[in-house]
Design an enzyme around this catalytic site. Sequence first.
Site, short mmCIF file in Angstrom:
data_model
loop_
_atom_site.label_atom_id
_atom_site.label_comp_id
_atom_site.label_asym_id
_atom_site.label_seq_id
_atom_site.Cartn_x
_atom_site.Cartn_y
_atom_site.Cartn_z
N ARG A 1 0.82 -1.22 0.00
CA ARG A 1 0.00 0.00 0.00
C ARG A 1 0.85 1.27 0.00
NH1 ARG A 1 -4.90 -2.12 3.88
NH2 ARG A 1 -6.22 -2.76 2.14
N LYS B 1 -20.35 -15.79 2.50
CA LYS B 1 -21.72 -15.54 2.95
C LYS B 1 -22.60 -14.79 1.96
CE LYS B 1 -20.67 -15.21 7.86
NZ LYS B 1 -20.37 -14.17 8.85
N GLY C 1 -11.20 -8.94 -1.04
CA GLY C 1 -9.90 -9.23 -0.45
C GLY C 1 -9.42 -10.65 -0.70
P1 ADP Z 1 -13.93 -11.85 -0.79
O1 ADP Z 1 -13.01 -11.41 0.32
O2 ADP Z 1 -13.20 -12.11 -2.06
O3 ADP Z 1 -15.11 -10.94 -0.95
P2 ADP Z 1 -15.28 -13.67 0.98
O4 ADP Z 1 -14.67 -12.98 2.13
O5 ADP Z 1 -16.74 -13.54 0.78
O6 ADP Z 1 -14.51 -13.28 -0.37
O7 ADP Z 1 -15.04 -15.22 1.08
C1 ADP Z 1 -13.79 -15.82 1.22
C2 ADP Z 1 -13.86 -17.02 2.11
O8 ADP Z 1 -14.87 -17.90 1.68
C3 ADP Z 1 -12.57 -17.79 2.11
O9 ADP Z 1 -12.01 -17.71 3.40
C4 ADP Z 1 -12.99 -19.21 1.79
O10 ADP Z 1 -12.36 -20.19 2.58
C5 ADP Z 1 -14.46 -19.20 2.08
N1 ADP Z 1 -15.18 -20.24 1.35
C6 ADP Z 1 -15.26 -20.41 0.02
N2 ADP Z 1 -15.96 -21.51 -0.28
C7 ADP Z 1 -16.36 -22.05 0.88
C8 ADP Z 1 -17.10 -23.21 1.24
N3 ADP Z 1 -17.60 -24.02 0.33
N4 ADP Z 1 -17.32 -23.45 2.56
C9 ADP Z 1 -16.82 -22.62 3.49
N5 ADP Z 1 -16.09 -21.51 3.22
C10 ADP Z 1 -15.85 -21.23 1.93
MG MG Z 2 -13.12 -11.64 2.43
#
Ligand code: ADP
Ligand code: MG
Length: 396
Positions: free
Chosen positions: A38, A204, A353
Amino acid sequence: MNLLKKTIRDYDLNNKKVIIRCDFNVPIKDGIIQDDTRIRASLKTIEFALDNNASVILLSHLGKIKEENDKEKNSLYPVSVRLSELLNRKVIFSKETRGIDLEKLAYDLKPGQILLIENTRYEDIPNKLESNCDLNLSKYWASIGNVFINDAYGTIHRKHASNAGISKYLPSGIGFLIEEEVNKIDGILSEKTNPFIVIMGGSKVSDKIKVIENLITKCDKLLIGGGMAYTFLMALGYNIGSSLKEEDYLDYCKELLTKYKEKIILPVDSLVSNSIDSKEYVIKDINNIQDDDIALDIGPKTIKLFTSNLKDTKRVIINGPMGMFEKSIYENGTKEIYNYLANNNIKTLVGGGDSVAAVNKLSNPSKFYHISTGGGATLKYLEGNPLPGLENISDK
Ligand code: ADP
Ligand code: MG
């Protein structure tokens, strides 16, 4: 609309005191910076101001300051040292976020000199002046400069004194980092090329509801993988076993699935295990998942289904990994989807992220149209609402 904001290039900076709000929110452990990405990302805007004969005053937050104890470990002092190394110039550091010493440092600052002010969130004790965008504090900071440049993309979704507040009281513009993010995100959203496909994953539904609601009206197809897919599958009546679920969102998922029946595509198979720590998994079709199965990645049939839907697509926005990619046995779904996008030259914006971490770890980042650094800020952006950090920036 965001493209109509003034940028740093729209101002004559010669002999001016330019306040630049940066994002120096870097990981620091025992006083040592763990990752200076950053800080490096801020250099272009800072160097531009220096090259144009400005005196540069830098503001940033670092971590959260809830009690007096949080201050020392969240001091920006180590950032001033690293910044000085990177710029190969002296960086003056103000230990105060307010007061006569700071005013003197700012007053005496000459063109070509740099002053970094201590963590803006020190002002969060006792009254959250920074985080609640206190207008007296905003006005005070504005009073030590002539021009304000916001280049802290990671906090653009927050209305703080050091971004939204100051820009009320000074001629203001955006720096190169924000300009690039805004141009790229607005660019891919407003382009008229189709098919336009959105891929959502991650953990989620509840985190992403507004993003889904905004993007589903714009895209031709929405492919859903990751943990959030299982709440959707549950809403369709499948037994998803012990997979991630958010029962409060079943009705919402049902509604969406009814309204956008033709658009939403869900996994048809998964890698399942009885424990997230197990070293083994089984591939199961979705209609075959048992009570104690946890679905942790999309299966080979789903990868085929998703990539066949991506064939001939012109634009993609992807947010969220397809599985628990942090564990190497569950990284394949995410890897295959990202690599398909990379290898087929599909114009792809990656946001979030964990998604950014996934693309860096599993694919070839240089093949992507844009990898957004914003995390929460980019998600807010994709929700389609005005961004508080931009609202008060002067219009072109
Ligand atoms: P981003 O940061 O890209 O927006 P999220 O924070 O929503 O993404 O999600 C990332 C997390 O989702 C990761 O830690 C990953 O392990 C988890 N994840 C992905 N698929 C599954 C799954 N099938 N069951 C549980 N956790 C999951
Ligand atoms: Mg995330």
